[in-house]
Write a protein that holds these residues in place. Structure first.
Motif, PDB file in Angstrom:
ATOM      1  N   GLY A   1       0.487   1.967  55.513  1.00 20.08           N
ATOM      2  CA  GLY A   1       0.500   0.703  55.820  1.00 20.08           C
ATOM      3  C   GLY A   1      -0.408  -0.150  54.849  1.00 20.08           C
ATOM      4  N   MET A   2      -0.661   0.450  53.830  1.00 21.64           N
ATOM      5  CA  MET A   2      -1.517  -0.169  52.739  1.00 21.64           C
ATOM      6  C   MET A   2      -0.531  -1.412  52.187  1.00 21.64           C
ATOM      7  SD  MET A   2      -4.057  -1.016  50.741  1.00 21.64           S
ATOM      8  CE  MET A   2      -5.188   0.160  51.142  1.00 21.64           C
ATOM      9  N   ALA A   3      -1.315  -2.417  52.214  1.00 19.09           N
ATOM     10  CA  ALA A   3      -0.564  -3.692  51.874  1.00 19.09           C
ATOM     11  C   ALA A   3      -0.685  -3.874  50.282  1.00 19.09           C
ATOM     12  CB  ALA A   3      -1.116  -4.934  52.809  1.00 19.09           C
ATOM     13  N   ASP A   4      -1.627  -3.448  49.686  1.00 16.24           N
ATOM     14  CA  ASP A   4      -1.982  -3.585  48.246  1.00 16.24           C
ATOM     15  C   ASP A   4      -1.375  -2.657  47.532  1.00 16.24           C
ATOM     16  OD1 ASP A   4      -3.208  -4.022  45.782  1.00 16.24           O
ATOM     17  OD2 ASP A   4      -5.061  -4.586  46.671  1.00 16.24           O
ATOM     18  N   PRO A   5      -0.363  -2.877  46.823  1.00 15.48           N
ATOM     19  CA  PRO A   5       0.155  -1.993  45.994  1.00 15.48           C
ATOM     20  C   PRO A   5      -0.523  -1.186  44.956  1.00 15.48           C
ATOM     21  CG  PRO A   5       1.133  -4.080  45.279  1.00 15.48           C
ATOM     22  CD  PRO A   5       0.282  -4.277  46.626  1.00 15.48           C
ATOM     23  N   ARG A   6      -1.500  -1.923  44.604  1.00 16.88           N
ATOM     24  CA  ARG A   6      -2.541  -1.084  43.649  1.00 16.88           C
ATOM     25  C   ARG A   6      -3.092   0.016  44.237  1.00 16.88           C
ATOM     26  NH1 ARG A   6      -6.568  -5.550  42.099  1.00 16.88           N
ATOM     27  NH2 ARG A   6      -6.540  -5.692  44.388  1.00 16.88           N
ATOM     28  N   PHE A   7      -3.227   0.072  45.414  1.00 24.82           N
ATOM     29  CA  PHE A   7      -3.937   1.257  46.313  1.00 24.82           C
ATOM     30  C   PHE A   7      -2.942   2.195  47.069  1.00 24.82           C
ATOM     31  CE2 PHE A   7      -7.526  -1.680  45.551  1.00 24.82           C
ATOM     32  CZ  PHE A   7      -8.390  -0.882  44.906  1.00 24.82           C
ATOM     33  N   ALA A   8      -1.615   1.859  46.730  1.00 28.90           N
ATOM     34  CA  ALA A   8      -0.832   2.943  47.717  1.00 28.90           C
ATOM     35  C   ALA A   8      -1.156   4.350  47.237  1.00 28.90           C
ATOM     36  CB  ALA A   8       0.624   2.413  47.267  1.00 28.90           C
ATOM     37  N   ARG A   9      -0.957   5.353  48.099  1.00 25.03           N
ATOM     38  CA  ARG A   9      -1.161   6.483  47.902  1.00 25.03           C
ATOM     39  C   ARG A   9      -2.472   7.000  47.069  1.00 25.03           C
ATOM     40  NH1 ARG A   9       3.557   9.403  49.143  1.00 25.03           N
ATOM     41  NH2 ARG A   9       2.837  11.320  47.938  1.00 25.03           N
ATOM     42  N   SER A  10      -3.528   6.222  47.617  1.00 26.27           N
ATOM     43  CA  SER A  10      -4.990   6.252  46.807  1.00 26.27           C
ATOM     44  C   SER A  10      -5.668   7.079  47.874  1.00 26.27           C
ATOM     45  CB  SER A  10      -5.591   4.885  46.818  1.00 26.27           C
ATOM     46  OG  SER A  10      -5.130   4.314  45.625  1.00 26.27           O
ATOM     47  N   VAL A  11      -6.540   7.879  46.965  1.00 22.89           N
ATOM     48  CA  VAL A  11      -7.785   8.542  47.558  1.00 22.89           C
ATOM     49  C   VAL A  11      -8.920   8.412  46.763  1.00 22.89           C
ATOM     50  CG1 VAL A  11      -8.608  11.088  47.826  1.00 22.89           C
ATOM     51  CG2 VAL A  11      -6.104  10.821  47.849  1.00 22.89           C
ATOM     52  N   VAL A  12      -9.791   7.669  47.504  1.00 20.62           N
ATOM     53  CA  VAL A  12     -10.919   7.011  46.604  1.00 20.62           C
ATOM     54  C   VAL A  12     -11.982   7.731  47.297  1.00 20.62           C
ATOM     55  CG1 VAL A  12     -12.273   4.908  46.215  1.00 20.62           C
ATOM     56  CG2 VAL A  12      -9.824   4.713  46.621  1.00 20.62           C
ATOM     57  N   ALA A  13     -12.784   8.332  46.153  1.00 24.80           N
ATOM     58  CA  ALA A  13     -14.198   8.905  46.599  1.00 24.80           C
ATOM     59  C   ALA A  13     -15.328   7.870  46.518  1.00 24.80           C
ATOM     60  CB  ALA A  13     -14.563   9.964  45.278  1.00 24.80           C
TER      61      ALA A  13
ATOM     62  N   ALA B   1     -19.510  -1.751  48.225  1.00 22.32           N
ATOM     63  CA  ALA B   1     -18.861  -0.440  47.779  1.00 22.32           C
ATOM     64  C   ALA B   1     -18.397  -0.071  46.569  1.00 22.32           C
ATOM     65  CB  ALA B   1     -18.073  -0.074  48.934  1.00 22.32           C
ATOM     66  N   LEU B   2     -18.537   1.154  45.937  1.00 23.65           N
ATOM     67  CA  LEU B   2     -18.050   1.393  44.711  1.00 23.65           C
ATOM     68  C   LEU B   2     -17.405   3.042  44.922  1.00 23.65           C
ATOM     69  CD1 LEU B   2     -19.239   0.990  41.161  1.00 23.65           C
ATOM     70  CD2 LEU B   2     -18.645   3.437  41.854  1.00 23.65           C
ATOM     71  N   GLY B   3     -16.320   2.905  44.465  1.00 20.66           N
ATOM     72  CA  GLY B   3     -15.572   4.083  44.682  1.00 20.66           C
ATOM     73  C   GLY B   3     -14.670   4.538  43.314  1.00 20.66           C
ATOM     74  N   ILE B   4     -14.453   5.673  43.227  1.00 22.93           N
ATOM     75  CA  ILE B   4     -13.275   6.283  42.402  1.00 22.93           C
ATOM     76  C   ILE B   4     -12.162   6.868  42.824  1.00 22.93           C
ATOM     77  CG2 ILE B   4     -13.019   7.678  40.284  1.00 22.93           C
ATOM     78  CD1 ILE B   4     -15.294   5.711  39.881  1.00 22.93           C
ATOM     79  N   ASN B   5     -10.825   6.056  42.306  1.00 29.66           N
ATOM     80  CA  ASN B   5      -9.752   6.433  42.824  1.00 29.66           C
ATOM     81  C   ASN B   5      -9.244   7.812  42.108  1.00 29.66           C
ATOM     82  OD1 ASN B   5      -7.093   6.852  44.017  1.00 29.66           O
ATOM     83  ND2 ASN B   5      -6.413   5.090  43.180  1.00 29.66           N
ATOM     84  N   ILE B   6      -8.761   9.052  42.916  1.00 30.15           N
ATOM     85  CA  ILE B   6      -8.370  10.143  42.247  1.00 30.15           C
ATOM     86  C   ILE B   6      -6.983  10.396  42.648  1.00 30.15           C
ATOM     87  CG2 ILE B   6     -10.745  11.207  41.921  1.00 30.15           C
ATOM     88  CD1 ILE B   6     -10.239  12.904  44.581  1.00 30.15           C
ATOM     89  N   GLY B   7      -6.267   9.379  43.031  1.00 32.01           N
ATOM     90  CA  GLY B   7      -4.884   9.586  43.486  1.00 32.01           C
ATOM     91  C   GLY B   7      -3.915   9.278  42.517  1.00 32.01           C
TER      92      GLY B   7
END
Length: 186
Positions: free
Chosen positions: A17-29, A38-44
Motif C-alpha cells: 500500500g506504499m503510496a510514494d513510488p520512490r519507496f515502493a519495495r523499500s527495506v530501510v535500515a 529519523a534517518l535511514g538507508i534504503n537497501i531495497g
C-alpha cells in the motif's frame, strides 16, 4: 502522556500500500530515530551503472582485492553522498553505532580500509539516505505504507536473494502478495 517509541536499529518495510513510488519495495535500515526525526538507508533498490569499484576509483583508491558489489540507492536525499552500513568489528571516528546492531560510516578512510582488506567483515554501500522530520515517520506509520520489523543485521549484507524486499517479508513468514493495499477503521 504517551510514551515515545523510537525505531533505531530496526527496519521499515514498504507495504504493497506504499503510496510514494520512490519507496515502493523499500527495506530501510533505521540508523537514527528520536524526537527530532529519523534517518535511514534504503537497501531495497540498487543504483544502475555504478559499482563499489567505481566509487573507489572516484576517490583514487585502488580496488585491489576488494570485492566489487552493487551500490544501493539509500534514499532520495543527498544521492551524491555515500554511506557504509557495516558490522561493528571496525569503528572509525565518524562511525555512528546503531545500538549493538551495525555501524554507519561515510568516510573515505572506511572506503580505503575496505579496499585494503582492513575494513569491517560485513558491509554494504549506499548513495543517499532517507530522512523524516519531527513526527513525520510516526505519521507515515499510521497510513499503511510502512511496517516496522526488528529484522536481522544480516539483511544489510545479504547478497544472494536479488530482492531484499521479498527476502525480508519472507524472513518474517509473510507473503506480501497477501497483504491488503488499503486500510480501514473499526
Amino acid at each position: 502522556m504517551d510514551d515515545l517509541v523510537f525505531f533505531s536499529g530496526q527496519f521499515l518495510l514498504a507495504t504493497p500500500g506504499m503510496a510514494d513510488p520512490r519507496f515502493a519495495r523499500s527495506v530501510v535500515a533505521i540508523c537514527s530515530h528520536d524526537e527530532d526525526g529519523a534517518l535511514g538507508i534504503n537497501i531495497g533498490e540498487t543504483v544502475e551503472g555504478i559499482s563499489f569499484h567505481d566509487i573507489l576509483r572516484q576517490f583514487d583508491i585502488d580496488p585491489a582485492e576488494a570485492p566489487d558489489r552493487e551500490v544501493f540507492l539509500g534514499g532520495p536525499m543527498e544521492t551524491q553522498r555515500g554511506f557504509i552500513l557495516h558490522s561493528l568489528d571496525i569503528n572509525m571516528s565518524d562511525t555512528l553505532q546503531v545500538g549493538d546492531r551495525w555501524g554507519l560510516s561515510s568516510s573515505v578512510d572506511m572506503l580505503g580500509a575496505i579496499a585494503k582488506g582492513r575494513g569491517p567483515k560485513h558491509w554494504t554501500i549506499a548513495l543517499g539516505y532517507s530522512g523524516w522530520g519531527e513526527g513525520q515517520l510516526e505519521g507515515e506509520l499510521t497510513q499503511n505504507g510502512w511496517s516496522i520489523a526488528e529484522g536481522s543485521p544480516d539483511w544489510l549484507y545479504e547478497t544472494r536473494s536479488g530482492d531484499k524486499w521479498l527476502m525480508a517479508w519472507q524472513a518474517l513468514g509473510i507473503d506480501p502478495a497477501k497483504l491488503s493495499t488499503g486500510f480501514g477503521s473499526a
